[in-house]
Design an enzyme around this catalytic site. Structure first.
Site, mmCIF file in Angstrom:
data_model
loop_
_atom_site.group_PDB
_atom_site.id
_atom_site.type_symbol
_atom_site.label_atom_id
_atom_site.label_comp_id
_atom_site.label_asym_id
_atom_site.label_seq_id
_atom_site.Cartn_x
_atom_site.Cartn_y
_atom_site.Cartn_z
ATOM 1 N N ASN A 132 0.851 -1.196 0.000
ATOM 2 C CA ASN A 132 0.000 0.000 0.000
ATOM 3 C C ASN A 132 0.878 1.234 0.000
ATOM 4 O O ASN A 132 2.114 1.141 -0.028
ATOM 5 C CB ASN A 132 -0.956 -0.027 1.204
ATOM 6 N N ASP A 190 -4.136 -6.443 5.154
ATOM 7 C CA ASP A 190 -5.133 -7.275 5.821
ATOM 8 C C ASP A 190 -5.064 -8.726 5.354
ATOM 9 O O ASP A 190 -5.360 -9.634 6.118
ATOM 10 C CB ASP A 190 -6.540 -6.727 5.534
ATOM 11 N N PRO A 219 -2.497 -12.037 10.565
ATOM 12 C CA PRO A 219 -2.793 -11.852 11.990
ATOM 13 C C PRO A 219 -2.950 -10.365 12.287
ATOM 14 O O PRO A 219 -2.276 -9.524 11.681
ATOM 15 C CB PRO A 219 -1.543 -12.408 12.694
ATOM 16 N N ASP A 220 -3.855 -10.040 13.201
ATOM 17 C CA ASP A 220 -4.008 -8.639 13.608
ATOM 18 C C ASP A 220 -3.007 -8.387 14.742
ATOM 19 O O ASP A 220 -3.209 -8.804 15.885
ATOM 20 C CB ASP A 220 -5.454 -8.382 14.075
ATOM 21 N N ILE A 221 -1.925 -7.707 14.391
ATOM 22 C CA ILE A 221 -0.802 -7.533 15.325
ATOM 23 C C ILE A 221 -1.259 -6.716 16.535
ATOM 24 O O ILE A 221 -1.032 -7.090 17.690
ATOM 25 C CB ILE A 221 0.389 -6.846 14.613
ATOM 26 N N PHE A 233 -3.654 3.031 15.141
ATOM 27 C CA PHE A 233 -3.942 4.038 14.115
ATOM 28 C C PHE A 233 -5.102 3.517 13.272
ATOM 29 O O PHE A 233 -5.323 2.307 13.188
ATOM 30 C CB PHE A 233 -2.716 4.278 13.227
ATOM 31 N N LYS A 270 -13.341 1.321 15.776
ATOM 32 C CA LYS A 270 -12.086 0.564 15.682
ATOM 33 C C LYS A 270 -11.366 0.531 17.027
ATOM 34 O O LYS A 270 -10.756 -0.465 17.399
ATOM 35 C CB LYS A 270 -11.196 1.177 14.596
ATOM 36 N N LYS A 323 -10.380 -2.969 18.571
ATOM 37 C CA LYS A 323 -8.969 -3.329 18.790
ATOM 38 C C LYS A 323 -8.658 -3.474 20.278
ATOM 39 O O LYS A 323 -7.607 -3.996 20.646
ATOM 40 C CB LYS A 323 -8.056 -2.249 18.192
HETATM 41 N N1 CTP Z 1 -3.167 -3.510 12.408
HETATM 42 C C1 CTP Z 1 -2.329 -4.529 12.824
HETATM 43 N N2 CTP Z 1 -2.342 -5.728 12.170
HETATM 44 C C2 CTP Z 1 -3.161 -5.931 11.124
HETATM 45 C C3 CTP Z 1 -4.022 -4.890 10.683
HETATM 46 C C4 CTP Z 1 -3.992 -3.686 11.347
HETATM 47 O O1 CTP Z 1 -1.559 -4.343 13.774
HETATM 48 N N3 CTP Z 1 -3.150 -7.089 10.510
HETATM 49 C C5 CTP Z 1 -3.152 -2.244 13.146
HETATM 50 C C6 CTP Z 1 -2.644 -1.052 12.379
HETATM 51 O O2 CTP Z 1 -1.242 -0.910 12.574
HETATM 52 C C7 CTP Z 1 -3.431 0.081 12.994
HETATM 53 C C8 CTP Z 1 -4.756 -0.571 13.346
HETATM 54 O O3 CTP Z 1 -4.488 -1.955 13.460
HETATM 55 O O4 CTP Z 1 -2.861 0.518 14.198
HETATM 56 C C9 CTP Z 1 -5.862 -0.327 12.371
HETATM 57 O O5 CTP Z 1 -5.447 -0.660 11.074
HETATM 58 P P1 CTP Z 1 -6.415 -0.430 9.829
HETATM 59 O O6 CTP Z 1 -5.727 -0.972 8.613
HETATM 60 O O7 CTP Z 1 -6.900 0.973 9.804
HETATM 61 O O8 CTP Z 1 -7.658 -1.291 10.243
HETATM 62 P P2 CTP Z 1 -8.016 -2.789 10.049
HETATM 63 O O9 CTP Z 1 -7.949 -3.475 11.360
HETATM 64 O O10 CTP Z 1 -7.192 -3.374 8.968
HETATM 65 O O11 CTP Z 1 -9.543 -2.665 9.620
HETATM 66 P P3 CTP Z 1 -10.180 -2.184 8.205
HETATM 67 O O12 CTP Z 1 -9.148 -2.471 7.152
HETATM 68 O O13 CTP Z 1 -11.392 -2.993 8.093
HETATM 69 O O14 CTP Z 1 -10.479 -0.718 8.363
#
Ligand code: CTP
Length: 433
Positions: free
Chosen positions: A237, A306, A334-336, A356, A370, A374
């Protein structure tokens, strides 16, 4: 042959020794710096330093010893500082003929760069036989800090006499900067070079920054991730990493020990920051998991992909002439942030997590939802297309109390404000994450 979710690219670890070239316009606005030069070949770097200080908004008054004037002329320093240079305690320009008093009383800091071995020995003994040492001795100890940027041959630097002098000068209240390492003007290699102008500027800015994160460890993710499809293609991105890097710099200047986990970006490592380069979300996740255990603050500024391709081709996927497009399947990364925020340390309030949100529309609603999803106490919202790659931004801070905007400013300034906000919340008594 394909491998599932395999990361590409080696993880590397570097400590930021260079200065980030992040903008620092006006960071020294309103500051009056007395820049002292003593005799040493590093005087050539003092010219660049003077220019950098002026560019950062400082008013710079140059004072030179006779030895310094053998290496660079007062004319050069006058032109760069825009003020007449002082070289003698007998300078008749001062009405009271007390340049040493007048110059030191105006200063927010006295910075000696280069500080020779001889000059430091002289300071140590409180000798004052020329203007610069006289002025250092006459400075009000409580209100005018003295910073020294040593510059000398490696043998002179490592000599017990110099090391003894450095230790005693620190005890006496001077702030002695590091020395650089590498090839020296004399042809030898080792410790003792003066830091580069940009490094001294960063150290001076850090010196003036309130130490709101003193003793804290901060982990920050920054930049995009890159999810490989085959050896030459991938999904990423437009995140430039600038905000995350600015946060790392601001946290380090606020006294924290900072680990920066960076996706593929082309940015210099902020001075003093420990950087781990990663490429994919899986690698970023692994790096965070391995090191977040020591942190008190975790800031997820990365734009993590994602999804990643379910499989990664070992060889470039070729067109077969049929006009068919390859069928790509994806798997969720994985959602870190969520994982870290669910950890026991975060849940017990020992780790303050900040997320963020990069959105394209309905920022307040998305950021508010969010934050809850989160499980973090603070979420910073911004509009993706108007921040990616830019040097400035507008932020929306969302916490349990509500939301408010940090108006458009440079990412450097926004990062400083955000770090102060994080420190305030993280150290609030009775805080619950
Ligand atoms: N984040 C993360 N790991 C992921 C996705 C997101 O740690 N796999 C963290 C980002 O660093 C940021 C926050 O989660 O601090 C939100 O990221 P964002 O891309 O805006 O949201 P998503 O959780 O991906 O949700 P969406 O794409 O549906 O808006």
């Amino acid at each position: 042959m394909v491998k599932r979710g395999a990361g590409v690219g080696k993880q590397t670890l570097t400590r930021g020794l260079e200065s980030a070239t992040l903008p620092c316009m006006n960071d020294l606005a309103g500051k009056h710096i007395v820049l002292g030069l003593t005799g040493g070949i590093a005087c050539y770097k003092a010219a660049e330093l003077c220019r950098a200080l002026v560019k950062a908004g400082a008013q710079v008054q140059v004072v030179m010893t006779e030895a310094a004037a053998q290496f660079i002329t007062p004319v050069t320093m006058q032109a760069l500082s825009g003020r007449p240079v002082y070289t003698s305690q007998w300078d008749g320009r001062e009405a009271n003929n007390m340049a040493h008093i007048n110059l030191s009383r105006e200063a927010d800091a006295i910075l000696i760069a280069p500080a020779s071995a001889d000059f430091m020995a002289k300071l140590l003994h409180g000798r004052a036989d020329e203007l610069l040492s006289l002025m250092c001795l006459a400075r009000p100890l409580a209100s005018v800090p003295l910073l020294l940027a040593p510059a000398m041959n490696r043998e002179m630097w490592s000599h017990p006499a110099t090391q003894r002098n450095v230790a005693q000068l620190q005890t006496d209240g001077a702030h002695v900067l590091d020395v650089g390492q590498g090839e020296q003007a004399c042809g030898e290699t080792g410790d003792g070079r003066m830091l580069e102008a940009s490094e001294i500027l960063e150290d001076l800015l850090a010196f003036f920054t309130p130490k709101v994160l003193s003793g804290q460890q901060v982990m920050i993710t920054a930049g995009p991730t890159y999810e490989a499809i085959d050896p030459v293609r991938g999904i990423t991105n437009l995140s430039s990493g600038k905000m995350g890097f600015a946060l790392a710099r601001a946290a380090q200047q606020a006294g924290a020990r900072v680990t920066l986990v960076a996706g593929p970006v082309n940015l210099p490592t902020p001075r003093g920051v420990l950087r781990m380069d990663v490429r994919s979300a899986i690698q970023m996740h692994a790096a965070v998991q391995a090191h977040v255990g020591q942190a008190q603050v975790f800031i997820a500024a990365a734009a993590v992909a994602d999804w990643r391709p379910l499989t990664q081709a070992d060889q470039k996927i070729k067109k077969d002439g049929s006009g068919d497009t390859p069928a790509l399947s994806f798997v969720e990364n994985p959602d870190i942030l969520w994982t870290v925020a669910q950890s026991e340390r975060a849940q017990k309030g020992h780790l303050f997590c900040v997320g963020f949100a990069a959105e394209s529309h309905d920022l307040l609603a998305h950021a508010t939802a969010k934050r809850v999803r989160k499980g973090v106490p603070l979420l910073v919202g911004n509009i993706g297309p108007s921040t990616f790659g830019q040097d400035d931004n507008t932020l929306l801070l969302v916490d349990a109390q509500g939301a408010w905007e940090l108006p458009r400013d440079s990412k450097t300034k926004l990062a400083q404000t955000l770090i102060a906000e994080i420190a305030k919340r993280q150290q609030a008594p009775g805080r619950v994450s």
